[in-house]
Scaffold this motif. Structure first.
Motif, PDB file in Angstrom:
ATOM      1  N   ALA A   1       9.736   9.522  -8.619  1.00 51.57           N
ATOM      2  CA  ALA A   1      10.275  10.820  -9.039  1.00 51.57           C
ATOM      3  C   ALA A   1       9.910  11.904  -8.035  1.00 51.57           C
ATOM      4  O   ALA A   1       9.530  13.019  -8.401  1.00 51.57           O
ATOM      5  N   ARG A   2      10.023  11.559  -6.762  1.00 52.80           N
ATOM      6  CA  ARG A   2       9.605  12.463  -5.675  1.00 52.80           C
ATOM      7  C   ARG A   2       9.948  11.779  -4.368  1.00 52.80           C
ATOM      8  O   ARG A   2      10.321  10.611  -4.357  1.00 52.80           O
ATOM      9  N   MET A   3       9.789  12.505  -3.263  1.00 50.78           N
ATOM     10  CA  MET A   3      10.053  11.921  -1.958  1.00 50.78           C
ATOM     11  C   MET A   3       8.965  10.899  -1.619  1.00 50.78           C
ATOM     12  O   MET A   3       7.837  10.996  -2.109  1.00 50.78           O
TER      13      MET A   3
ATOM     14  N   PRO B   1       5.215   7.323   3.692  1.00 49.08           N
ATOM     15  CA  PRO B   1       5.478   8.087   4.925  1.00 49.08           C
ATOM     16  C   PRO B   1       6.942   8.297   5.300  1.00 49.08           C
ATOM     17  O   PRO B   1       7.227   8.642   6.448  1.00 49.08           O
ATOM     18  N   GLU B   2       7.877   8.173   4.353  1.00 47.98           N
ATOM     19  CA  GLU B   2       9.290   8.352   4.711  1.00 47.98           C
ATOM     20  C   GLU B   2       9.642   9.814   4.975  1.00 47.98           C
ATOM     21  O   GLU B   2      10.462  10.116   5.851  1.00 47.98           O
ATOM     22  N   ALA B   3       9.028  10.731   4.209  1.00 42.97           N
ATOM     23  CA  ALA B   3       9.357  12.156   4.370  1.00 42.97           C
ATOM     24  C   ALA B   3       9.217  12.601   5.822  1.00 42.97           C
ATOM     25  O   ALA B   3      10.024  13.384   6.331  1.00 42.97           O
TER      26      ALA B   3
ATOM     27  N   CYS C   1       0.810  -1.225   0.000  1.00 43.75           N
ATOM     28  CA  CYS C   1       0.000   0.000   0.000  1.00 43.75           C
ATOM     29  C   CYS C   1       0.838   1.267   0.000  1.00 43.75           C
ATOM     30  O   CYS C   1       0.317   2.346   0.231  1.00 43.75           O
ATOM     31  N   GLY C   2       2.127   1.145  -0.194  1.00 42.17           N
ATOM     32  CA  GLY C   2       2.940   2.367  -0.237  1.00 42.17           C
ATOM     33  C   GLY C   2       3.442   2.806   1.119  1.00 42.17           C
ATOM     34  O   GLY C   2       4.378   3.581   1.189  1.00 42.17           O
ATOM     35  N   GLY C   3       2.855   2.300   2.203  1.00 42.00           N
ATOM     36  CA  GLY C   3       3.489   2.600   3.488  1.00 42.00           C
ATOM     37  C   GLY C   3       2.551   2.917   4.624  1.00 42.00           C
ATOM     38  O   GLY C   3       1.791   3.860   4.565  1.00 42.00           O
TER      39      GLY C   3
HETATM   40  N1  GLY Z   1       6.500   4.863   0.452  1.00 47.61           N
HETATM   41  C1  GLY Z   1       6.578   4.661  -0.914  1.00 47.61           C
HETATM   42  C2  GLY Z   1       6.025   5.736  -1.744  1.00 47.61           C
HETATM   43  O1  GLY Z   1       5.985   6.893  -1.371  1.00 47.61           O
HETATM   44  O2  GLY Z   1       5.612   5.456  -2.847  1.00 47.61           O
END
Ligand code: GLY
Ligand code: AMP
Length: 438
Positions: free
Chosen positions: A289-291, A294-296, A228-230
């Motif tokens: 192509a971006r931050m 939820p890592e930012a 799910c991307g995080g």
């Molecule tokens: N955490 C991965 C993304 O931003 O796609």
């Protein structure tokens, strides 16, 4: 630089805004759309703007005399915000629409890797499901089946068996379970190794490394559920050592930036490079192509360098003259409060990221969060005209605990999120407690 405009819907945009105002006492950040619950005087929300329509954002950038615009959400990048803002004379950091193909087309990036000798998993591209099925029947597995274009973080299948691969092909290409992004696919060989995520700020051929983070891409505890991307992240990462960074720059980033430059792509801003370390060699898994989000929210709070100066040097093409970013050793753990299943009269929603989700549920308890121990970055949350904060999407609020150790930061994040409530609130209970690769 006095006026910065950031375009993002996720907590990442709020974290970017916080980075500017925390490290530069003179800057004001306008956040489109932002959230009225953000109390910082120098972060101005513009809730009538969105990440889909560049026109009104360009107009707003002119009105406020923006010295810098940064579209940070992937959708705003693929919608061409960078190109339109630049065309209107607004200094802008971000990849232009053509360069966003590095994220939006897996085939494009694979071809770039092959052309410039950048190591990556072997692959085949398919437009026809019958041809794809014939290929998995004839070639040795395991196969990794991926939608060629964006499937909202859900279009990757690691298939141990032929039957799983055929099922993935059918879901992506035939029943289109993940939308138009699965119309064409790539099938890759499966790489076995250690996954490493890197973020760098790019200004032409120069770059500056950002601190590393570890994210939790699966929806459920124990790294189960869907991609799910995080659901959370932490920083520092145990892999953030000078040796690993040197390897990344040598084996991956410099060749990649040289390839991007040789293709005439105009790239500025954050590049997110997902790699697999196989033996001693990094292989490219994906570019964003971006931050990341939820890592930012765990990476930016660690930076103490004046970020306006960094941004100015990207615009001026002098990023090579910037010293490395100054980064604290403090630990940050982001636990994302998301919109899980809910029921309403006559209907029920499976919730994000499993399917449709309800919206507009009042969020309470954030006022009791101890802000010295836990940062709050707003994502899909908005304030109603009566002042009530409500949910408005999948990833609603980021609770970012801080501490001298990861354990302490995690316990601050979990103490805080226990205070927060809204109908259907769902979060992972193991962020920074178990590793995402366990
Ligand atoms: N955490 C991965 C993304 O931003 O796609
Ligand atoms: P992607 O969206 O391409 O980054 O893929 C999502 C996740 O799937 C990655 O973070 C990896 O964990 C896994 N993955 C993708 N491609 C491969 C591959 N070729 N071999 C092994 N794992 C992969």
């Amino acid at each position: 630089m006095r006026n910065v405009l950031i375009i993002d819907y996720a907590g990442r945009g709020h974290a970017f805004a916080d980075l500017f105002v925390r490290t530069d006492p003179d800057v004001t950040v306008h956040l489109a759309p932002g959230c009225a619950a953000i109390t910082d005087d120098r972060i101005v929300s513009a809730p009538w703007l969105d990440i889909y329509h560049p026109g009104p954002v360009v107009e707003y950038a002119r009105e406020i005399g923006a010295d810098l615009a940064m579209p940070a959400h992937p959708r705003s990048l693929t919608e061409g915000f960078v190109d339109e803002l630049r065309a209107a004379g607004v200094p802008t950091i971000g990849p232009d629409r053509s360069a966003t193909r590095l994220e939006s087309s897996k085939r494009f990036t694979k071809e770039l890797c092959v052309k410039y000798g950048i190591p990556t998993a072997g692959y085949r591209y398919f437009e026809d499901p019958a041809a794809a099925i014939a290929y998995v029947r004839s070639a040795d597995g395991p196969h990794v089946v991926k939608g060629n274009e964006s499937c909202q973080g859900n279009g990757v299948f690691i298939c141990e068996t032929e039957a799983e691969a055929i099922d993935a092909i059918n879901r992506l290409m035939v029943s289109r379970d993940f939308g138009p992004g699965g119309r064409t696919i790539i099938i890759e060989e499966k790489l076995v190794g250690r996954e490493l995520l890197y973020f760098a700020l790019v200004g032409g051929e120069h770059h500056l490394m950002l601190p590393m983070a570890v994210d939790y891409p699966r929806s459920d505890d124990g790294n189960r559920g869907v991609m799910c991307g995080g659901m959370g992240a932490f920083s520092p990462s145990p892999d953030d050592t000078p040796e690993e960074i040197e390897r990344f720059e040598r084996q991956m980033l410099r060749p990649l930036l040289a390839a991007i430059d040789a293709e005439g792509l105009h790239y500025t801003g954050v590049i997110y490079v997902g790699c697999m370390l196989v033996g001693d060699q990094l292989h490219l898994i994906e570019i964003n192509a971006r931050m990341g989000d939820p890592e930012a929210e765990v990476v930016f709070p660690r930076i103490t360098t004046n970020f306006t100066e960094v941004a100015t040097s990207i615009l001026d093409g002098t990023l090579d003259r910037q010293p490395p970013l100054v980064v604290t050793d403090e630990c940050f753990v982001n636990v994302v409060a998301t919109q899980g299943p809910t029921r309403e009269p006559g209907r029920s929603f499976p919730g994000w990221p499993y399917g449709e989700y309800g919206r507009g549920y009042p969020i309470t308890g954030l006022d009791t969060v101890d802000r010295d121990r836990c940062l709050v970055f707003y994502g899909a949350a908005r304030t109603r005209p009566d002042g009530q904060l409500v949910t408005d999407g999948g990833k609603n609020v980021n609770l970012v605990g801080r501490g001298a150790t990861l354990d302490e930061a995690a316990s601050h994040a979990y103490q805080a999120i226990a205070e927060v409530s809204f109908q259907g609130i769902r979060y992972r209970n193991d962020i920074a407690k178990a590793m995402p690769w366990d």
